[in-house]
Structure formats: C-alpha cells, structure tokens
Design a protein around this motif. Sequence first.
Motif, PDB file in Angstrom:
ATOM      1  N   CYS A 103       0.816  -1.236   0.000  1.00 22.61           N
ATOM      2  CA  CYS A 103       0.000   0.000   0.000  1.00 22.61           C
ATOM      3  C   CYS A 103       0.839   1.270   0.000  1.00 22.61           C
ATOM      4  O   CYS A 103       0.299   2.363   0.231  1.00 22.61           O
ATOM      5  N   LEU A 104       2.117   1.167  -0.269  1.00 25.49           N
ATOM      6  CA  LEU A 104       2.970   2.353  -0.168  1.00 25.49           C
ATOM      7  C   LEU A 104       2.669   3.398  -1.246  1.00 25.49           C
ATOM      8  O   LEU A 104       2.892   4.589  -1.027  1.00 25.49           O
ATOM      9  N   HIS A 105       2.181   2.981  -2.384  1.00 29.01           N
ATOM     10  CA  HIS A 105       1.778   3.974  -3.386  1.00 29.01           C
ATOM     11  C   HIS A 105       0.621   4.823  -2.850  1.00 29.01           C
ATOM     12  O   HIS A 105       0.610   6.046  -2.992  1.00 29.01           O
ATOM     13  N   THR A 106      -0.340   4.170  -2.231  1.00 30.88           N
ATOM     14  CA  THR A 106      -1.480   4.890  -1.668  1.00 30.88           C
ATOM     15  C   THR A 106      -1.046   5.802  -0.530  1.00 30.88           C
ATOM     16  O   THR A 106      -1.470   6.958  -0.441  1.00 30.88           O
ATOM     17  N   ILE A 107      -0.184   5.294   0.340  1.00 36.54           N
ATOM     18  CA  ILE A 107       0.310   6.093   1.468  1.00 36.54           C
ATOM     19  C   ILE A 107       1.089   7.306   0.962  1.00 36.54           C
ATOM     20  O   ILE A 107       1.041   8.385   1.556  1.00 36.54           O
ATOM     21  N   ALA A 108       1.796   7.141  -0.155  1.00 43.50           N
ATOM     22  CA  ALA A 108       2.569   8.249  -0.728  1.00 43.50           C
ATOM     23  C   ALA A 108       1.683   9.314  -1.366  1.00 43.50           C
ATOM     24  O   ALA A 108       2.138  10.430  -1.611  1.00 43.50           O
ATOM     25  N   GLY A 109       0.427   8.963  -1.637  1.00 45.26           N
ATOM     26  CA  GLY A 109      -0.489   9.947  -2.207  1.00 45.26           C
ATOM     27  C   GLY A 109      -1.028   9.620  -3.579  1.00 45.26           C
ATOM     28  O   GLY A 109      -1.844  10.376  -4.123  1.00 45.26           O
ATOM     29  N   SER A 110      -0.603   8.511  -4.173  1.00 46.22           N
ATOM     30  CA  SER A 110      -1.141   8.122  -5.482  1.00 46.22           C
ATOM     31  C   SER A 110      -2.613   7.752  -5.329  1.00 46.22           C
ATOM     32  O   SER A 110      -2.996   7.076  -4.374  1.00 46.22           O
ATOM     33  N   GLN A 111      -3.420   8.167  -6.297  1.00 44.22           N
ATOM     34  CA  GLN A 111      -4.869   7.959  -6.222  1.00 44.22           C
ATOM     35  C   GLN A 111      -5.345   6.786  -7.073  1.00 44.22           C
ATOM     36  O   GLN A 111      -6.267   6.072  -6.690  1.00 44.22           O
ATOM     37  N   ASN A 112      -4.738   6.603  -8.231  1.00 46.88           N
ATOM     38  CA  ASN A 112      -5.214   5.602  -9.185  1.00 46.88           C
ATOM     39  C   ASN A 112      -4.245   4.417  -9.190  1.00 46.88           C
ATOM     40  O   ASN A 112      -3.312   4.354  -9.993  1.00 46.88           O
ATOM     41  N   VAL A 113      -4.455   3.484  -8.270  1.00 46.00           N
ATOM     42  CA  VAL A 113      -3.524   2.371  -8.067  1.00 46.00           C
ATOM     43  C   VAL A 113      -4.270   1.048  -8.196  1.00 46.00           C
ATOM     44  O   VAL A 113      -5.306   0.849  -7.560  1.00 46.00           O
ATOM     45  N   VAL A 114      -3.743   0.155  -9.012  1.00 46.65           N
ATOM     46  CA  VAL A 114      -4.279  -1.198  -9.130  1.00 46.65           C
ATOM     47  C   VAL A 114      -3.242  -2.170  -8.566  1.00 46.65           C
ATOM     48  O   VAL A 114      -2.113  -2.232  -9.053  1.00 46.65           O
ATOM     49  N   GLU A 115      -3.631  -2.912  -7.540  1.00 44.06           N
ATOM     50  CA  GLU A 115      -2.734  -3.880  -6.883  1.00 44.06           C
ATOM     51  C   GLU A 115      -3.170  -5.279  -7.310  1.00 44.06           C
ATOM     52  O   GLU A 115      -4.031  -5.890  -6.701  1.00 44.06           O
ATOM     53  N   PHE A 116      -2.565  -5.790  -8.403  1.00 40.96           N
ATOM     54  CA  PHE A 116      -3.111  -7.011  -8.988  1.00 40.96           C
ATOM     55  C   PHE A 116      -2.850  -8.252  -8.154  1.00 40.96           C
ATOM     56  O   PHE A 116      -3.464  -9.290  -8.364  1.00 40.96           O
ATOM     57  N   GLN A 117      -1.954  -8.165  -7.171  1.00 42.29           N
ATOM     58  CA  GLN A 117      -1.739  -9.264  -6.239  1.00 42.29           C
ATOM     59  C   GLN A 117      -2.524  -9.079  -4.940  1.00 42.29           C
ATOM     60  O   GLN A 117      -2.347  -9.845  -4.003  1.00 42.29           O
ATOM     61  N   GLY A 118      -3.370  -8.069  -4.897  1.00 41.99           N
ATOM     62  CA  GLY A 118      -4.046  -7.739  -3.657  1.00 41.99           C
ATOM     63  C   GLY A 118      -3.145  -6.896  -2.772  1.00 41.99           C
ATOM     64  O   GLY A 118      -2.021  -6.546  -3.141  1.00 41.99           O
ATOM     65  N   SER A 119      -3.642  -6.541  -1.564  1.00 42.50           N
ATOM     66  CA  SER A 119      -2.846  -5.718  -0.669  1.00 42.50           C
ATOM     67  C   SER A 119      -3.449  -5.734   0.721  1.00 42.50           C
ATOM     68  O   SER A 119      -4.480  -6.366   0.962  1.00 42.50           O
ATOM     69  N   PHE A 120      -2.835  -4.975   1.616  1.00 43.85           N
ATOM     70  CA  PHE A 120      -3.306  -4.898   2.994  1.00 43.85           C
ATOM     71  C   PHE A 120      -4.508  -3.959   3.169  1.00 43.85           C
ATOM     72  O   PHE A 120      -4.960  -3.751   4.282  1.00 43.85           O
ATOM     73  N   ARG A 121      -5.014  -3.421   2.084  1.00 48.07           N
ATOM     74  CA  ARG A 121      -6.257  -2.638   2.212  1.00 48.07           C
ATOM     75  C   ARG A 121      -7.476  -3.444   1.769  1.00 48.07           C
ATOM     76  O   ARG A 121      -8.587  -2.947   1.790  1.00 48.07           O
ATOM     77  N   ASP A 122      -7.262  -4.683   1.376  1.00 51.11           N
ATOM     78  CA  ASP A 122      -8.345  -5.546   0.923  1.00 51.11           C
ATOM     79  C   ASP A 122      -8.348  -6.783   1.813  1.00 51.11           C
ATOM     80  O   ASP A 122      -7.594  -7.728   1.597  1.00 51.11           O
ATOM     81  N   ASN A 123      -9.186  -6.773   2.855  1.00 46.30           N
ATOM     82  CA  ASN A 123      -9.137  -7.799   3.900  1.00 46.30           C
ATOM     83  C   ASN A 123     -10.479  -8.502   4.060  1.00 46.30           C
ATOM     84  O   ASN A 123     -11.522  -7.974   3.692  1.00 46.30           O
ATOM     85  N   ILE A 124     -10.419  -9.698   4.674  1.00 48.61           N
ATOM     86  CA  ILE A 124     -11.625 -10.485   4.891  1.00 48.61           C
ATOM     87  C   ILE A 124     -11.596 -11.128   6.271  1.00 48.61           C
ATOM     88  O   ILE A 124     -10.532 -11.547   6.742  1.00 48.61           O
ATOM     89  N   CYS A 125     -12.734 -11.179   6.928  1.00 44.51           N
ATOM     90  CA  CYS A 125     -12.846 -11.841   8.226  1.00 44.51           C
ATOM     91  C   CYS A 125     -12.810 -13.355   8.023  1.00 44.51           C
ATOM     92  O   CYS A 125     -13.503 -13.880   7.147  1.00 44.51           O
ATOM     93  N   ILE A 126     -12.017 -14.062   8.828  1.00 47.08           N
ATOM     94  CA  ILE A 126     -11.892 -15.507   8.663  1.00 47.08           C
ATOM     95  C   ILE A 126     -13.123 -16.264   9.163  1.00 47.08           C
ATOM     96  O   ILE A 126     -13.266 -17.460   8.887  1.00 47.08           O
TER      97      ILE A 126
END
Length: 241
Positions: A103-126
């Motif tokens: 998520c470092l692109h997002t933290i740096a301020g980038s707005q249009n980011v596609v994380e094709f491997q997923g990331s720590f901003r896309d989470n699910i309850c087990i």
Amino acid sequence: MKSEYSQLKEYIDQSEKTVAVTGAGISYLYGMRRFKQSVGRLNAGRIFSAQYIRKYPERFYEVMKDSFLDATFEKGPSAVHKQLAELEKQGKLYGIVTQNLDCLHTIAGSQNVVEFQGSFRDNICIECGNLCYDYTVWNQGHMPRCPKCGAPIMPTSFCTDAKIRDTVLRENMKKAIDMIAEADLVIVIGTTGFRSNEYLSKMGPETKLVQVNPSETEFDRIADLNIRADAAEVFDAVLNG
C-alpha cells in the motif's frame, strides 16, 4: 541530464496517458523483507490458513509485521513512491499497476492504483466473511479484528479459500489489463516481469515501453528504452531536470 533520462522525460511530456508498473524492487531496496525470509518456503501455506490464524492470531500478525508492516508504517514510502505520486499530481501519470502488497503507493499519495496481487487494504474476516477495505487496520500494534464479529481478519489475497481469493485477484488483474490497454506509455520500474504476460496482454502496438531497472530482465527485449539506473535518481531528473 543523461540522454536516457532526457528521452524518458520527452516520452512523458508527449504522452497522453502514462501508466507505471512497479515491482518488489522499489520496496525491498529500502528495507521491506521478503516474506520467505520471515517464515520460510515450507511454512507459508500453513501460516496463511484460517485454521492457523484462528489459533495463533498474534503469531500471524508478527510474521506480517516482520515481513511488511514495519517497513510500511515505520519507514513509509520510498523516494520512488513519492516521485510517482508527484507525477500523478502534476497530471503526467495516469495510474499505477503494482504487484506489491504494501500500500505504499497509496500512502505516498497516489490515487489511481491497481494492486493485482491484492494488498493490505483488501481484507476479509476468517469467520463471517465481512470485507474490510482499510489498510490502516494493520497499523494498530496488534492483530486486526472484524468490526462485526471480532474474529481476526486477513488480506483477501492470502485467503486459502480459492474461490474468494481467485475472484478478487481475477478482478484486480482485469483492472490492470484495462488500464494498460488505454496507455500510450508504460514505464516498468523495479520488476523482473512477474505476470507481465497477463497485464501487458492488451497493450497497444504503438504504445512505448520503458524499463527502469539496474538489472537485466525479460523486458530488455521488448522495451523501447532501457535505463540501467536507480529509479529514484531517474525520476528526480525527470521531475527537476
């Protein structure tokens, strides 16, 4: 300014839609640990199971902290992350496609980011399957919990439920392919080409491809311009040259 840097700046200035593709190189070079260094190749599948997380949630969190979270939240974005965010702010970069989870692109301020491997901003309850789209839940000093049922959450891309995981990753890759299909300039930075046959599959025949990487990669044979240099140096010249 070196001639290769000048050529890249010219490409960017002439481009109507530039997309950057970034890989592990821009994170590992400033302190991000490779996951296998933290858990070992044989332990990865076991640690990412819901059964393991349910039984040892804080151990799972410590592995994530050692592998990713310390570098993400304590060191923050690298110079390259910030430079790409600045290019986007100036209207010179349309978006970013990244294989990185941090998520470092997002933290740096980038707005249009596609994380094709997923990331720590896309989470699910087990337990209940509730989705949580917020990377800041990993910056609380302990294992994040579902706001609905209180069970641990995990990045969806790590989920051992193949149906859930593959659906998310398939959607992310489609977004990456669609973004690159619209580009007239693609700049690959710090990646050796992981899954590039997929995200470049619909790149236009007239689209220019530039590689910024100190090492040789599979992009060498198809790039219009190869720049063998540190990316931070290259983009500093592009922004300030």
